[in-house]
Write an enzyme that holds these catalytic residues in place. Structure first.
Site, PDB file in Angstrom:
ATOM      1  N   SER A  71       7.379  -1.780  75.874  1.00 14.97           N
ATOM      2  CA  SER A  71       6.040  -2.269  76.212  1.00 14.97           C
ATOM      3  C   SER A  71       6.055  -3.272  77.360  1.00 14.97           C
ATOM      4  CB  SER A  71       5.384  -2.899  74.978  1.00 14.97           C
ATOM      5  OG  SER A  71       5.200  -1.931  73.968  1.00 14.97           O
TER       6      SER A  71
ATOM      7  N   ARG B   9      15.214  -1.824  65.005  1.00 16.08           N
ATOM      8  CA  ARG B   9      13.872  -1.450  65.465  1.00 16.08           C
ATOM      9  C   ARG B   9      13.948  -0.705  66.790  1.00 16.08           C
ATOM     10  NH1 ARG B   9       8.681  -3.987  64.231  1.00 16.08           N
ATOM     11  NH2 ARG B   9       7.181  -3.657  65.923  1.00 16.08           N
ATOM     12  N   ASP B  10      14.745  -1.227  67.708  1.00 17.85           N
ATOM     13  CA  ASP B  10      15.001  -0.535  68.967  1.00 17.85           C
ATOM     14  C   ASP B  10      16.302   0.254  68.901  1.00 17.85           C
ATOM     15  OD1 ASP B  10      12.692  -1.592  70.216  1.00 17.85           O
ATOM     16  OD2 ASP B  10      13.732  -3.491  70.502  1.00 17.85           O
TER      17      ASP B  10
ATOM     18  N   ARG C  38       9.319 -12.114  72.163  1.00 23.60           N
ATOM     19  CA  ARG C  38       9.866 -12.346  70.822  1.00 23.60           C
ATOM     20  C   ARG C  38      10.930 -13.447  70.807  1.00 23.60           C
ATOM     21  NH1 ARG C  38       8.221  -9.165  66.769  1.00 23.60           N
ATOM     22  NH2 ARG C  38       7.205  -7.178  67.248  1.00 23.60           N
TER      23      ARG C  38
ATOM     24  N   LYS D 297       0.015  -7.029  71.060  1.00 26.53           N
ATOM     25  CA  LYS D 297       0.129  -6.513  72.428  1.00 26.53           C
ATOM     26  C   LYS D 297      -0.660  -7.333  73.448  1.00 26.53           C
ATOM     27  CE  LYS D 297       2.728  -3.086  71.099  1.00 26.53           C
ATOM     28  NZ  LYS D 297       4.142  -2.932  71.533  1.00 26.53           N
TER      29      LYS D 297
ATOM     30  N   HIS E 138      11.988   3.429  70.345  1.00 27.36           N
ATOM     31  CA  HIS E 138      11.216   4.132  71.367  1.00 27.36           C
ATOM     32  C   HIS E 138      11.940   5.414  71.770  1.00 27.36           C
ATOM     33  CE1 HIS E 138       9.373   0.002  72.654  1.00 27.36           C
ATOM     34  NE2 HIS E 138       8.904   0.437  71.503  1.00 27.36           N
TER      35      HIS E 138
END
Length: 533
Positions: free
Chosen positions: A65, A156-157, A261, A331, A457
């Site tokens: 993102s 997560r990634d 983050r 976001k 992603h």
């Protein structure tokens, strides 16, 4: 005389909405999306690239993102911090980085400890573990006697349990270089919250700063025990496993390169007026962040921000036009800070509205998130009739997709589709033009080849649809505009300027996606129903 209402260009970013022919594990294909399907059939559309070299990342590296919004807003391929820092590790220039050398000298002069904090991952979205290896090389060269690693695990990634491989690789490198030890382990859910859930940050902060010898386990044992209890890398409960408290006289290097983050944990350490939770500020404490997390933080920065000029928001402002940005909490930084090339302050004529994300542990518990409120906010902005550019982000496909739960992600997709229908009605009434696209893929690929949950992603392309406005004529392009098939995110800003009939500055090296037409631009267009009602 009353000014005529502005017919806006509305840029809708469907965060994490990728394109994939494979239907297995594809929440987008499984969802009922009558609006998007009708738009894809009725209006000019194409697929654009959002990963690898097309967005300034290494070839094959998935987009994210931050990178996506940075490229969209800049209108050019922006070399990413991952590449910049990896090159410094590769060529050895990290060893002479002035901010990093200085903190080592300060720690050595005070006989303190050097703490290396960050996401231990090969994901390349917020950090890369090879950057940590480079810091260990630096610490050895600088003769630091005590190096404490506070490992944050990903999941997560990367794959949900890939952390054990990253930690094992780290242990191997520690043995190889002969310096450093892992003293705490924390899942990113706690240490890398960005939604002001200060109770999570406090769990990680307390483990890092409170005295204790630790429970004596190896980091890999912590992960294996968590996996056995059904807790993957993202949610590892913060734990101390060895001595190495952050205390007065020490130094901290936070080696995450992505700011959003990393800000909150940094604030807990360095902000004198911190109010997130009760804590005694540690002084003196040298603190270096790899990149600039926030210009207001009292830290040194190892890799100073790149200066991007003549980005989309700046061009709109310089033309004396108004613009509007909205997204929910998760976001919001992306449509403001990242979209503006890392600038915190809005441009002249740029209005913003933050919509709060729901306060839930994970977004599979609330897949609709705040999409309805984001839509309401955007429609209200359209109805004001003063904005030439409106930028909206729908977080659902990405944030729910990251949970790995397919059924809630389907619900998230269907929510966004319904909201799109309502939004487009508002744009149509204003005679505006809508560009619908995404910043990267996610929700279209939720199972890997072995059938395991995929929470990261993807490198898939994303759709881009141009919904032409009733009142907007695009000189030189006709009534049935065609879009190029070789586009990338950097081409969106030039496309918007093309539609607004504004000159593209030379710094903006992307190319408009609009294909020149050979027919009369004033010929009437028969509006195609797209099932928005």
């Amino acid at each position: 005389m009353t000014k005529a209402p502005v017919a806006p260009v509305v840029l809708v970013i469907l965060d994490g909405w990728g394109y994939c022919e494979e239907t297995r594990g594809n929440a987008i294909a499984a969802a009922k999306t009558p609006v998007m399907e009708s738009l894809w059939t009725a209006y000019p559309h194409t697929l654009i690239h959002t990963s690898g070299k097309a967005v300034g990342l290494p070839e094959g590296q998935m987009g994210n993102s931050e990178v996506g919004h940075l490229n969209i807003g800049a209108g050019r391929v922006v070399p990413q911090e991952l590449v910049r820092i990896s090159d410094a590790v590769e060529d050895g220039s990290i060893l002479s980085n002035s901010a990093l050398v200085k903190i080592c000298q300060e720690v050595r002069n005070r006989n303190g400890k050097l703490h290396l904090v960050g996401l231990c991952s090969e994901g390349g979205v917020h950090s890369h573990i090879t950057h940590l290896f480079g810091l260990l090389d630096l610490a050895k060269e600088q003769r630091i006697s005590e190096v404490c690693i506070h490992a944050i695990t990903d999941g997560r990634d990367t794959a949900p349990t890939d952390g054990i491989n990253a930690i094992s690789a780290l242990e191997d490198y520690i043995n190889h270089v002969g310096i450093g030890r892992i003293v705490t382990v924390s899942g990113r859910y706690y240490a890398m919250d960005r939604d002001r859930r200060w109770d999570r940050i406090q769990r990680a902060y307390d483990v890092m700063t409170q005295d204790g010898a630790g429970d004596g386990r190896k980091a890999v044992d912590v992960l294996q025990a968590s996996y056995a209890e059904g807790v993957n890398d993202e949610f590892i409960v913060p734990v101390r496993i060895a001595p190495g408290t952050v205390e007065s006289g020490d130094g901290v290097i936070f080696f995450n390169f992505r700011p959003d983050r990393s800000r909150q944990l940094t604030q807990a350490f360095v902000s004198p007026e911190f109010t997130g939770f009760a804590r005694q500020q540690i002084k003196p404490l040298s603190f270096v962040t790899f990149t600039q997390y926030d210009s207001d933080l009292s830290v040194s920065v190892a890799f100073e921000p790149q200066n991007l000029t003549n980005i989309l928001g700046e061009v709109i402002a310089n033309q004396g036009l108004n613009q509007f940005r909205t997204a929910e909490t998760e976001k919001y930084a992306h449509v403001t800070y990242f979209f503006n090339g890392g600038l915190e302050e809005p441009f002249a004529g740029e209005d913003r509205e933050l919509v709060s994300s729901p306060m839930v542990a994970t977004y599979d518990k609330a897949p609709a998130m705040s999409a309805t409120a984001v839509t309401d906010t955007a429609i209200a902005a359209i109805q004001k009739g003063i904005y030439s550019l409106i930028v909206i982000n729908y977080a659902n496909p990405d944030m729910v997709g990251h949970t790995g739960q397919i059924e809630p992600t389907i619900q998230a997709i269907e929510t966004v589709d319904r909201c799109l229908g309502r939004l487009l009605e508002g744009v149509s009434k204003a005679g505006g033009t809508t560009i619908i696209t995404a910043d990267h893929g996610n929700a279209e690929y939720m199972l890997d080849e072995a059938g395991n949950s995929w929470t990261a992603h993807t490198t898939n392309p994303v759709p881009l649809i141009l919904v032409e406005g009733e009142k907007v004529k695009i000189p030189g392009y006709g009534t049935n505009v065609e879009l190029r098939s070789d586009g990338k995110l950097a081409d969106i800003a030039p496309t918007i300027l093309d539609i607004l009939q504004l000159p593209q500055p030379p710094e903006m090296t992307g190319r408009s996606l609009l294909q020149p037409a050979e027919y009369d631009v004033q010929s009437p267009r028969t509006r195609i129903p797209v099932g928005l009602n």
